[in-house]
Motif scaffolding. Structure first.
Motif, PDB file in Angstrom:
ATOM      1  N   MET A  17     -10.651  13.694   5.595  1.00 37.88           N
ATOM      2  CA  MET A  17     -10.173  12.326   5.754  1.00 37.88           C
ATOM      3  C   MET A  17      -9.167  11.963   4.668  1.00 37.88           C
ATOM      4  O   MET A  17      -8.122  11.366   4.934  1.00 37.88           O
ATOM      5  CB  MET A  17     -11.344  11.348   5.722  1.00 37.88           C
ATOM      6  CG  MET A  17     -10.940   9.896   5.962  1.00 37.88           C
ATOM      7  SD  MET A  17     -12.217   8.704   5.502  1.00 37.88           S
ATOM      8  CE  MET A  17     -12.046   8.708   3.706  1.00 37.88           C
ATOM      9  N   VAL A  18      -9.491  12.329   3.426  1.00 37.00           N
ATOM     10  CA  VAL A  18      -8.570  12.048   2.328  1.00 37.00           C
ATOM     11  C   VAL A  18      -7.267  12.821   2.510  1.00 37.00           C
ATOM     12  O   VAL A  18      -6.175  12.289   2.274  1.00 37.00           O
ATOM     13  CB  VAL A  18      -9.219  12.375   0.973  1.00 37.00           C
ATOM     14  CG1 VAL A  18      -8.201  12.311  -0.159  1.00 37.00           C
ATOM     15  CG2 VAL A  18     -10.371  11.417   0.704  1.00 37.00           C
ATOM     16  N   ALA A  19      -7.367  14.062   2.953  1.00 37.22           N
ATOM     17  CA  ALA A  19      -6.163  14.871   3.192  1.00 37.22           C
ATOM     18  C   ALA A  19      -5.258  14.202   4.217  1.00 37.22           C
ATOM     19  O   ALA A  19      -4.025  14.127   4.045  1.00 37.22           O
ATOM     20  CB  ALA A  19      -6.560  16.267   3.667  1.00 37.22           C
ATOM     21  N   ASP A  20      -5.847  13.679   5.294  1.00 33.50           N
ATOM     22  CA  ASP A  20      -5.060  12.987   6.318  1.00 33.50           C
ATOM     23  C   ASP A  20      -4.464  11.700   5.769  1.00 33.50           C
ATOM     24  O   ASP A  20      -3.310  11.355   6.053  1.00 33.50           O
ATOM     25  CB  ASP A  20      -5.930  12.675   7.537  1.00 33.50           C
ATOM     26  CG  ASP A  20      -6.334  13.920   8.314  1.00 33.50           C
ATOM     27  OD1 ASP A  20      -5.656  14.957   8.137  1.00 33.50           O
ATOM     28  OD2 ASP A  20      -7.315  13.862   9.072  1.00 33.50           O
ATOM     29  N   ARG A  21      -5.244  10.983   4.984  1.00 31.79           N
ATOM     30  CA  ARG A  21      -4.812   9.670   4.491  1.00 31.79           C
ATOM     31  C   ARG A  21      -3.641   9.797   3.524  1.00 31.79           C
ATOM     32  O   ARG A  21      -2.687   9.012   3.586  1.00 31.79           O
ATOM     33  CB  ARG A  21      -5.979   8.949   3.845  1.00 31.79           C
ATOM     34  CG  ARG A  21      -5.684   7.522   3.426  1.00 31.79           C
ATOM     35  CD  ARG A  21      -6.954   6.706   3.254  1.00 31.79           C
ATOM     36  NE  ARG A  21      -7.595   6.465   4.543  1.00 31.79           N
ATOM     37  CZ  ARG A  21      -8.667   5.692   4.695  1.00 31.79           C
ATOM     38  NH1 ARG A  21      -9.208   5.094   3.656  1.00 31.79           N
ATOM     39  NH2 ARG A  21      -9.201   5.524   5.876  1.00 31.79           N
ATOM     40  N   ILE A  22      -3.701  10.751   2.604  1.00 32.61           N
ATOM     41  CA  ILE A  22      -2.614  10.855   1.631  1.00 32.61           C
ATOM     42  C   ILE A  22      -1.331  11.390   2.265  1.00 32.61           C
ATOM     43  O   ILE A  22      -0.239  11.195   1.732  1.00 32.61           O
ATOM     44  CB  ILE A  22      -3.018  11.723   0.424  1.00 32.61           C
ATOM     45  CG1 ILE A  22      -3.249  13.179   0.840  1.00 32.61           C
ATOM     46  CG2 ILE A  22      -4.221  11.157  -0.283  1.00 32.61           C
ATOM     47  CD1 ILE A  22      -3.436  14.114  -0.343  1.00 32.61           C
ATOM     48  N   THR A  23      -1.468  12.052   3.415  1.00 33.17           N
ATOM     49  CA  THR A  23      -0.290  12.534   4.131  1.00 33.17           C
ATOM     50  C   THR A  23       0.457  11.385   4.795  1.00 33.17           C
ATOM     51  O   THR A  23       1.700  11.376   4.861  1.00 33.17           O
ATOM     52  CB  THR A  23      -0.699  13.570   5.193  1.00 33.17           C
ATOM     53  OG1 THR A  23      -1.346  14.670   4.546  1.00 33.17           O
ATOM     54  CG2 THR A  23       0.520  14.093   5.942  1.00 33.17           C
ATOM     55  N   SER A  24      -0.290  10.398   5.276  1.00 32.07           N
ATOM     56  CA  SER A  24       0.314   9.305   6.043  1.00 32.07           C
ATOM     57  C   SER A  24       0.501   8.006   5.259  1.00 32.07           C
ATOM     58  O   SER A  24       1.234   7.120   5.707  1.00 32.07           O
ATOM     59  CB  SER A  24      -0.546   9.009   7.277  1.00 32.07           C
ATOM     60  OG  SER A  24      -1.872   8.648   6.897  1.00 32.07           O
ATOM     61  N   ASP A  25      -0.147   7.878   4.101  1.00 28.76           N
ATOM     62  CA  ASP A  25      -0.135   6.615   3.370  1.00 28.76           C
ATOM     63  C   ASP A  25       0.252   6.851   1.907  1.00 28.76           C
ATOM     64  O   ASP A  25      -0.550   7.373   1.134  1.00 28.76           O
ATOM     65  CB  ASP A  25      -1.526   5.964   3.460  1.00 28.76           C
ATOM     66  CG  ASP A  25      -1.580   4.609   2.773  1.00 28.76           C
ATOM     67  OD1 ASP A  25      -0.570   4.172   2.204  1.00 28.76           O
ATOM     68  OD2 ASP A  25      -2.668   3.981   2.808  1.00 28.76           O
ATOM     69  N   PRO A  26       1.464   6.457   1.501  1.00 33.48           N
ATOM     70  CA  PRO A  26       1.888   6.665   0.106  1.00 33.48           C
ATOM     71  C   PRO A  26       0.966   5.977  -0.911  1.00 33.48           C
ATOM     72  O   PRO A  26       0.763   6.492  -2.010  1.00 33.48           O
ATOM     73  CB  PRO A  26       3.296   6.054   0.075  1.00 33.48           C
ATOM     74  CG  PRO A  26       3.767   6.109   1.497  1.00 33.48           C
ATOM     75  CD  PRO A  26       2.534   5.893   2.334  1.00 33.48           C
TER      76      PRO A  26
END
Length: 324
Positions: free
Chosen positions: A205-214
Motif C-alpha cells: 500500500m505504501v509503495a503504491d501511495r508514494i508512487t501516486s502521491d508526492p
C-alpha cells in the motif's frame, strides 16, 4: 546431532517503519519475548505435526528448500509473540528456524549469515519486499540501526541487499550502544490492539501511495529525518527528545494511512504517562509502543482500553541455541 532448540526474540521499531524499505534509517531493539523452534531429524517434513507447506509456513518452506539438509525435519514452534502484530514474529520464526537448520546441517550459526538467510525468507513471503530490520534485530539483539548509509553514531556490522519489484535495495546494518543516565533507562511498553497487521499488504500500500502521491513521498522522507534526530537523542540518553521524535514519527505514519482507531485510542491514552508513543511495525493494526518511566501505569492503561500490554527493557539479547 538429531535435535536442536533455538530461540529468537521479537523486536520493536522505535523509528523508521516503511521508510527503511527505501533506504532511510530505522532503529529497532530486541524485546524480551520471542519464538522457540525445536527441530528434529524426521522421516517427513512437518510443522507442529502437520505437513510443511508454503501456504501456512512460507518462511520455513523457503529456508528448507535453500538449505543443505539431506533429511526431513520435524519443527515445533512455541511463540510468546502475537502474530501479525508488528513484533517481528515471522522474522523471529525465520531466525530461530535458520539457526536450527544450520546446526542440523553441521554449519556455523553466525548471526550475520542467519540474519541474511532469514531476510531472504521474509522477502520471499512478502512479494519480494522486506527490509532487513526485523531479522537483523532478532539475530543480533540489542539496538540495531539499518540504513542505506549508516549514521556515524552506529558501528557497522554488515552490508546486505535485495532485489525488489522496485529494483535493487541495499542496506548497511549496524549496532549502537544505548546510553544510560543516573535516573536509569526508561522501559518500552508494547500494546497489542487485538487486530492483525498484514505486513505485505501494508508495504504494498505504501509503495503504491508514494508512487501516486508526492506528499506521501515527503512524509516517508520526513520519517528518515526524524530517525536521524532520534538516533542522536538515544546516543545522548536524551530520552525526552527520543519521546518527542517517536511522537513526530507517528504523525507521519498516520498521514500515510497506517494507523487505526484502536491504535489511536491506545496511543492517546498512554501519552500523559509516557515520554512518547507511536505505532510500531507495519501498521493497519498490530501494536503501539510507549517509552516511559512509569511502565506499570502505562501497561494498566493499555489493558483498561482493551489492549494487551508487554513491558520490556530497551535492550534484550539476540538469538541463541537453547539445547542440542
Amino acid at each position: 546431532m538429531h535435535m536442536v532448540q533455538a530461540y529468537a526474540p521479537g523486536k520493536a521499531i522505535i523509528f523508521g517503519e516503511h521508510a527503511v524499505v527505501y533506504g532511510h534509517p530505522a532503529v529497532a531493539v530486541a524485546i524480551n519475548t520471542g519464538v522457540k523452534v525445536t527441530a528434529t531429524l524426521n522421516s517427513k517434513w512437518t510443522v507442529d505435526d502437520r505437513q510443511l507447506n508454503s501456504s501456512q509456513h512460507p518462511h520455513i518452506k523457503w529456508l528448507t528448500e535453500n538449505s543443505s539438509l539431506n533429511q526431513p525435519v520435524r519443527f515445533r514452534i512455541t511463540s510468546d509473540l502475537h502474530p501479525a502484530a508488528g513484533q517481528g514474529s515471522s522474522a523471529a520464526l525465520s531466525v530461530a528456524s535458520q539457526i536450527a537448520i544450520a546446526k542440523l546441517s553441521g554449519l556455523a550459526t553466525d548471526p550475520v549469515e542467519v540474519s541474511k538467510m532469514a531476510h531472504m525468507a521474509e522477502a520471499a513471503a512478502q512479494s519480494g519486499r522486506a527490509s532487513p530490520t526485523d531479522t537483523a534485530t532478532s539475530s543480533l539483539g540489542g539496538c540495531v540501526v539499518v540504513a542505506r548509509e549508516l549514521p556515524k553514531l552506529a558501528t557497522k556490522v554488515f552490508d546486505t541487499h535485495l532485489e525488489t519489484p522496485e529494483g535493487k535495495r541495499s542496506w548497511t546494518i549496524g549496532k549502537m550502544q544505548v546510553g544510560e543516565t543516573d535516573e536509569g533507562t526508561p522501559h518500552l511498553v508494547l500494546g497489542y490492539t487485538g487486530n492483525p497487521s498484514h505486513t505485505g499488504k501494508m508495504v504494498a500500500m505504501v509503495a503504491d501511495r508514494i508512487t501516486s502521491d508526492p506528499l506521501a513521498r515527503e512524509n516517508l522522507d520526513s520519517i528518515g529525518e526524524i530517525t536521524s534526530m532520534g538516533l542522536l537523542a538515544i546516543k545522548s540518553s536524551a530520552w525526552d527528545v527520543v519521546g518527542m521524535a517517536m511522537d513526530a514519527c507517528h504523525q507521519k505514519l498516520r498521514a500515510l494511512g497506517l494507523s487505526t482507531p484502536m491504535l489511536e485510542e491506545l496511543i492517546t491514552a498512554v501519552r500523559p504517562h509516557s515520554l512518547g508513543s507511536k505505532l510500531t511495525g507495519a501498521g493497519g493494526g498490530g501494536c503501539m509502543m510507549a517509552l516511559t518511566n512509569e511502565p506499570e501505569r502505562v501497561a494498566q492503561t493499555i489493558e483498561m482500553h482493551g489492549g494487551k500490554a508487554n513491558v520490556t527493557p530497551i535492550i534484550s539479547p539476540g538469538a541463541v541455541i537453547l539445547g542440542l
